[in-house]
Design a protein around this motif. Structure first.
Motif, mmCIF file in Angstrom:
data_model
loop_
_atom_site.group_PDB
_atom_site.id
_atom_site.type_symbol
_atom_site.label_atom_id
_atom_site.label_comp_id
_atom_site.label_asym_id
_atom_site.label_seq_id
_atom_site.Cartn_x
_atom_site.Cartn_y
_atom_site.Cartn_z
ATOM 1 N N ALA A 66 0.839 -1.209 0.000
ATOM 2 C CA ALA A 66 0.000 0.000 0.000
ATOM 3 C C ALA A 66 0.873 1.258 0.000
ATOM 4 O O ALA A 66 0.553 2.250 -0.671
ATOM 5 C CB ALA A 66 -0.906 -0.013 1.231
ATOM 6 N N ALA A 67 1.991 1.193 0.741
ATOM 7 C CA ALA A 67 2.890 2.358 0.810
ATOM 8 C C ALA A 67 3.492 2.648 -0.565
ATOM 9 O O ALA A 67 3.538 3.807 -1.002
ATOM 10 C CB ALA A 67 4.012 2.080 1.820
ATOM 11 N N ASN A 68 3.930 1.608 -1.253
ATOM 12 C CA ASN A 68 4.553 1.829 -2.559
ATOM 13 C C ASN A 68 3.511 2.264 -3.600
ATOM 14 O O ASN A 68 3.819 3.067 -4.490
ATOM 15 C CB ASN A 68 5.285 0.565 -3.018
ATOM 16 N N ASP A 115 -2.164 14.905 -1.532
ATOM 17 C CA ASP A 115 -0.708 14.713 -1.495
ATOM 18 C C ASP A 115 -0.249 14.324 -0.076
ATOM 19 O O ASP A 115 0.510 13.363 0.097
ATOM 20 C CB ASP A 115 -0.050 16.040 -1.918
ATOM 21 N N GLY A 116 -0.769 15.047 0.898
ATOM 22 C CA GLY A 116 -0.425 14.756 2.297
ATOM 23 C C GLY A 116 -0.917 13.380 2.718
ATOM 24 O O GLY A 116 -0.206 12.632 3.396
ATOM 25 N N PHE A 117 -2.117 13.017 2.274
ATOM 26 C CA PHE A 117 -2.712 11.726 2.648
ATOM 27 C C PHE A 117 -1.866 10.554 2.119
ATOM 28 O O PHE A 117 -1.524 9.638 2.868
ATOM 29 C CB PHE A 117 -4.147 11.654 2.096
ATOM 30 N N PHE A 118 -1.523 10.620 0.830
ATOM 31 C CA PHE A 118 -0.753 9.511 0.256
ATOM 32 C C PHE A 118 0.676 9.465 0.825
ATOM 33 O O PHE A 118 1.244 8.386 0.989
ATOM 34 C CB PHE A 118 -0.748 9.582 -1.278
ATOM 35 N N ALA A 119 1.235 10.634 1.122
ATOM 36 C CA ALA A 119 2.569 10.653 1.751
ATOM 37 C C ALA A 119 2.507 9.985 3.128
ATOM 38 O O ALA A 119 3.423 9.250 3.512
ATOM 39 C CB ALA A 119 3.072 12.086 1.876
ATOM 40 N N ALA A 120 1.406 10.227 3.847
ATOM 41 C CA ALA A 120 1.254 9.644 5.190
ATOM 42 C C ALA A 120 1.161 8.117 5.097
ATOM 43 O O ALA A 120 1.811 7.403 5.868
ATOM 44 C CB ALA A 120 0.011 10.215 5.858
ATOM 45 N N PRO A 170 4.606 14.017 10.249
ATOM 46 C CA PRO A 170 5.743 14.727 9.610
ATOM 47 C C PRO A 170 5.808 14.477 8.103
ATOM 48 O O PRO A 170 6.168 15.379 7.341
ATOM 49 C CB PRO A 170 6.986 14.146 10.290
ATOM 50 N N ALA A 171 5.435 13.242 7.665
ATOM 51 C CA ALA A 171 5.471 12.937 6.228
ATOM 52 C C ALA A 171 4.476 13.815 5.484
ATOM 53 O O ALA A 171 4.801 14.400 4.436
ATOM 54 C CB ALA A 171 5.139 11.468 5.998
ATOM 55 N N ALA A 172 3.259 13.934 6.032
ATOM 56 C CA ALA A 172 2.226 14.740 5.363
ATOM 57 C C ALA A 172 2.646 16.210 5.337
ATOM 58 O O ALA A 172 2.546 16.877 4.290
ATOM 59 C CB ALA A 172 0.899 14.572 6.097
ATOM 60 N N ILE A 173 3.143 16.722 6.475
ATOM 61 C CA ILE A 173 3.548 18.139 6.533
ATOM 62 C C ILE A 173 4.711 18.402 5.570
ATOM 63 O O ILE A 173 4.696 19.371 4.801
ATOM 64 C CB ILE A 173 3.912 18.529 7.984
ATOM 65 N N GLY A 174 5.704 17.512 5.590
ATOM 66 C CA GLY A 174 6.870 17.687 4.719
ATOM 67 C C GLY A 174 6.488 17.650 3.246
ATOM 68 O O GLY A 174 6.878 18.514 2.466
ATOM 69 N N MET A 195 3.476 18.001 1.848
ATOM 70 C CA MET A 195 2.564 19.093 1.457
ATOM 71 C C MET A 195 3.348 20.404 1.291
ATOM 72 O O MET A 195 3.085 21.177 0.373
ATOM 73 C CB MET A 195 1.450 19.257 2.493
ATOM 74 N N SER A 196 4.326 20.628 2.183
ATOM 75 C CA SER A 196 5.154 21.855 2.066
ATOM 76 C C SER A 196 5.878 21.844 0.725
ATOM 77 O O SER A 196 5.924 22.865 0.023
ATOM 78 C CB SER A 196 6.213 21.934 3.170
#
Lengths: 266, 173
Positions: free
Chosen positions: A136-138, B10-15, B38-42, B44-45
């Protein structure tokens, strides 16, 4: 005269016990992916609790540790091999908490050793949920690079195939991590060529590019540079070199897929 | 409105990516949200800097990683785990995968070219993509490490727990 000899013997036994514990503690912490700065801070903190001072040399495969009493009259030195194990941030966090607990609560050495052994018996996430999470992450990674739904789906499947194969090769067959990375990258990349071959979706190149990214050795890269910044050059270079070698294997696997499928996307 | 949805997605998928990559490194399950934030914030920034302010990917990655790294330092005290165990998985979604892919592809093609012009063209593409990829990776590492060294005390006392031994569970950490 006899009492002095007895004192020396008990001091020696105490230093030996502390040194053996610190050697086990430090090698485990290095193996689970802690930076050398964190290992040093934690070990010095524990040594102070037992009225000893410590000198620590962390190499890429070994830790050399010398413990001496506060007067510097007695020393004990051990060199211990670092066990090759997967990165484990859960154990890293627990061992850091253990060092504070020992320092703040003056935990006796025997009790500290028991707590340490309890921590070592903690379990990792089960392989099936882990594989699905990595898939899911990838797939999310693929979406971040602009991949569409078919691309995400194929990346999910390719990642599961590659990650599962890597797990079997390293855990069951005990193959080298480099060979496992190379073969996993090839398999994941070959599976993700399907949208390109069968014309599924509009972003097949994104699927191919992101299918191998679960193998990127992010932790050794960051830890290696962090070690270099704190002047632990030997360990830092060792970790960086390992990360570079894994990246070369990953790239080699991707190249094999390119050559097998005769892909030109530039 | 569409832009806001793009930023949030973008933030959701990064998370989700950070949680999955964190699981490979066996991040404690209760710290999964500590990797995701932190992944979502980073990410999204970085997305905002690149799409709205048209910054290049290297500088945007540095700022994004710095924002994520700061957030991880702040959260590490709450989750009682080292800041790097939250920030490193959080940075993995920002790895420049497409540049790495194009670099490998260009290298393969450069050596399969017969003409000098063709070789130089693909070799130039290889240099460009590999250069951007390396600089983005360095920016990510710097973005994670700078907050750890600036807020050194907080970063290295995050795992301290004021409670001492529990007599009913003497081996509990």
């Amino acid at each position: 005269m006899e009492s002095t000899a007895c004192d020396h013997s008990s001091t020696h036994a105490r230093l030996k016990a502390v040194c053996a514990f610190l050697a086990r503690y430090s090698t485990t912490l290095v193996a689970c992916g802690a930076t050398t700065q964190r290992v040093t801070f934690n070990v010095v903190r524990i040594a102070k609790t037992y009225d000893t001072q410590v000198v620590l040399t962390i190499l890429s495969n070994h830790v050399m540790i010398t413990v001496h009493d506060l007067n510097g009259d007695h020393t004990y030195t051990l060199t211990r091999r670092i066990r090759q194990a997967p990165i484990d941030f859960s154990l890293n966090s627990a061992l850091s908490r253990l060092s504070w607990k020992i320092a703040d609560c003056n935990v006796e050495l025997a009790h500290a050793q028991r707590m340490f052994d309890t921590l070592l018996s903690r379990h990792r996430i089960k392989i099936i949920p882990l594989t699905l999470m990595v898939g899911a992450a990838n797939a999310s990674f693929c979406r971040l690079f602009g991949g569409d739904l078919p691309a995400m789906l194929i990346v999910f499947i390719a990642t599961i195939a590659g990650f599962w194969l890597k797990h079997i090769m390293t855990s069951k067959w005990h193959w080298s991590i480099y060979a496992a990375t190379f073969i996993s990258a090839s398999v994941a990349a070959l599976v993700s060529c399907a949208p390109m071959v069968f014309g599924w979706g509009n972003t097949p190149q994104v699927a191919l590019a992101t299918s191998v990214l679960f193998l990127v050795p992010g932790v050794p890269f960051i830890n290696g540079l962090s070690d270099m910044m704190t002047a632990h050059y030997t360990c830092g270079i060792g970790r960086l070199f390992k990360a570079v070698m894994l990246t070369v294997c990953l790239t080699g696997g991707l190249m094999v897929a390119f050559l097998c499928m005769d892909i030109n996307m530039l | 409105m569409e832009l806001i949805i793009d930023i949030l997605s973008d933030g959701f998928f990064a998370a989700i990516a950070a949680i999955g990559f964190g699981a490979i490194s066996n991040v404690p399950v209760r710290s999964f949200t500590g990797c995701a934030i932190p992944a979502a914030i980073g990410h999204m920034s970085r997305f905002v800097l690149m799409t709205i302010l048209s910054w290049n990917i290297i500088l945007a990655s540095l700022i994004g990683a710095f924002a994520g790294g700061l957030c991880a330092i702040w959260l590490s005290k709450y989750y009682k785990c080292p800041a790097e165990s939250l920030s490193i998985p959080a940075m993995l979604p920002m790895i420049p995968g497409m540049y790495a892919y194009h670099a490998v592809q260009a290298l393969v093609l450069s050596f399969s070219e017969k003409s000098e012009d063709g070789f130089m063209h693909y070799f130039m593409l290889f240099n460009y993509n590999a250069g951007v990829c390396t600089l983005v990776m360095l920016a990510l590492v710097a973005g994670v490490l700078i907050p750890i060294y600036v807020f050194n005390k907080r970063a290295f006392t995050a795992t301290r727990n004021a409670e001492c031994l529990d007599p009913s569970h003497p081996d509990k950490i």
